[in-house]
Design an enzyme around this catalytic site. Structure first.
Site, mmCIF file in Angstrom:
data_model
loop_
_atom_site.group_PDB
_atom_site.id
_atom_site.type_symbol
_atom_site.label_atom_id
_atom_site.label_comp_id
_atom_site.label_asym_id
_atom_site.label_seq_id
_atom_site.Cartn_x
_atom_site.Cartn_y
_atom_site.Cartn_z
ATOM 1 C CD GLU A 141 63.049 -64.981 16.569
ATOM 2 O OE1 GLU A 141 62.729 -66.175 16.691
ATOM 3 O OE2 GLU A 141 62.237 -64.046 16.764
ATOM 4 N N PRO A 172 49.874 -62.616 29.551
ATOM 5 C CG PRO A 172 47.975 -61.864 28.423
ATOM 6 C CD PRO A 172 48.746 -61.691 29.701
ATOM 7 C CG ASN A 204 64.989 -66.317 26.897
ATOM 8 O OD1 ASN A 204 65.635 -66.958 27.720
ATOM 9 N ND2 ASN A 204 65.485 -65.287 26.254
#
Length: 434
Positions: free
Chosen positions: A67, A270, A337
């Site tokens: 975000e 990771p 994403n």
């Protein structure tokens, strides 16, 4: 507003007020877990660690790294209008990202725990002229208190996943009350628009996904040169933001393909860097050679799988690899994403569990801008195809870039929607010591 609150929120406000003495225990436990910055824990109680700057202040809140990064272009636009920006988030990793990636005049604070007294202290100090909440990190006391103080609130980049929507529907009155605190709700897609409207958002506009407008991830030139020299002419594949259950699949895929592509170097990044040593042990158990970036290791000629267990270096690895697997998608996490590697010319491979970015992945798959591996066997097949076929890789990457360019523009639409609020802030500027 308190008299009109549904019972659930009334109980929540009273219970959270009574829970204030427990904050020390919660902070102590989180400190032991490494989830809090010991020098900034007072911010969790609403105590500011810096003075409020004079003039107009826009407050932007995002839960964590994704975000915060989504807000980067918006922050630049607001700064260009000579507005000061307060950016809040709830994780150490997001605070580190702000320190590294944002201009020094952007103020970062940890969001206070959602206790009425802590929230009041936070709002008393910062007195924002406008509050922007990214996606759906909705804290009842924070929203209700800001609304009661008549701070204009806008939900930006609003997203409602197929999993969350049914749960929120069961608490429609409660959620509707919280959403009514927002003057405006700007959503990523028409589906998100419908869901927020159905839950009670009074004013909803589809503005697009801010993450599509982010700039390409940066990379330190010296570190990139060292990595490039270490990998030489090897075929590099990156598995990015992986989650438990995926590393085993990736390790097995490497074992299959290394016999056909002896130069193959697999890089596992990771999602949670602290898992690096455990992943390295998995690689060793598979009788493959590994190296850990967190220990300062570079891949050698003998390294099979390089575990890049550091933060903020994906820009390096996306530049290094022609093919990127986006993690969280071979297990039911919801996917990560894909826009960042697309902007650095990578061909994207993903699994079936992509509900966090369902619309974007659907469009990428439809236009052959990404490839879907439904199971581990298909993952190996598609990875083999991409690693051995530069024409297919380039076609995939170019198609993905076209999709991102076509769907972009959310920052422009968001700024246009915010213009009346920014104008009103300037009109009321006398209310804040300038």
């Amino acid at each position: 507003m308190a008299d009109a609150l549904p019972v659930t929120l009334g109980v929540y406000r009273r219970a959270s007020a009574l829970a204030a003495p427990l904050a020390g225990l919660i902070i102590g436990r989180r400190l032991k877990q490494g989830k809090e910055d010991p020098e900034r824990v007072a911010e969790r109680r609403g105590f500011a660690s810096v003075e409020r700057p004079p003039g107009l202040l826009v407050w932007i809140h995002g839960a964590s790294v994704g975000e915060v990064l989504a807000a980067a272009e918006l922050v630049d636009r607001l700064r260009a209008l000579n507005l000061r920006v307060l950016l809040t988030s709830g994780t150490k990793t997001s605070a580190d990202i702000v320190a590294r990636r944002f201009p020094p005049d952007v103020i970062h604070q940890f969001i206070p725990y959602d206790v009425p007294g802590f929230v009041a202290r936070f709002l008393d100090h910062w007195k924002p002229g406008l509050g922007l909440f990214i996606e759906s990190d909705l804290w009842p006391n924070l929203l209700l208190s800001a609304s009661e103080r008549r701070i204009p609130l806008v939900l930006i980049n609003g997203r409602m996943s197929p999993r969350s929507f049914p749960r929120w529907q069961k608490a429609r009155v409660t959620i509707g009350t919280l959403l009514s605190c927002f003057d405006l709700c700007l959503t990523q897609s028409d589906i998100d628009h419908e869901r927020f409207a159905a839950l009670g958002s009074p004013n909803v506009i589809t503005s697009g996904n801010l993450k599509l407008d982010i700039k390409a991830l940066p990379a330190d030139p010296e570190r990139f040169d060292r990595l490039k020299a270490a990998t030489g002419r090897r075929t590099v594949f990156v598995a990015a933001s992986t989650h438990p259950g995926e590393e085993e699949i990736i390790i097995e895929a490497h074992r299959h393909l290394a016999a056909e592509i002896p130069s193959l170097l697999t890089v596992i990044v990771p999602r949670h860097p602290q898992r690096g040593p455990a992943i390295a042990q998995m690689v060793a158990n598979a009788r493959l050679q590994t190296a850990l970036r967190s220990r300062g290791d570079l891949p050698s000629a003998d390294t099979d799988i390089y575990v890049a267990d550091t933060m903020g270096e994906l820009g390096l690895f996306y530049r290094l690899a022609p093919v990127v697997f986006m993690g969280g998608s071979l297990v039911p996490h919801g996917g990560q994403n894909p826009i960042e590697p697309v902007k650095l010319d990578a061909a994207i491979l993903h699994g079936p569990h992509i509900f966090n970015f369902a619309d974007l992945y659907a469009e990428l798959d439809r236009t052959e801008g990404a490839l879907l591996a439904r199971d581990p066997d298909e993952f190996v097949t598609l990875l083999r195809h991409l690693l051995g076929n530069p024409i297919a890789r380039n076609r995939l990457a170019m198609s993905a870039q076209s999709v991102v360019a076509r769907l972009g523009g959310a920052v422009d639409k968001t700024m246009a929607a915010l213009e009346p609020y920014l104008l009103q802030m300037r009109i009321e500027q006398g209310g804040v010591d300038a």
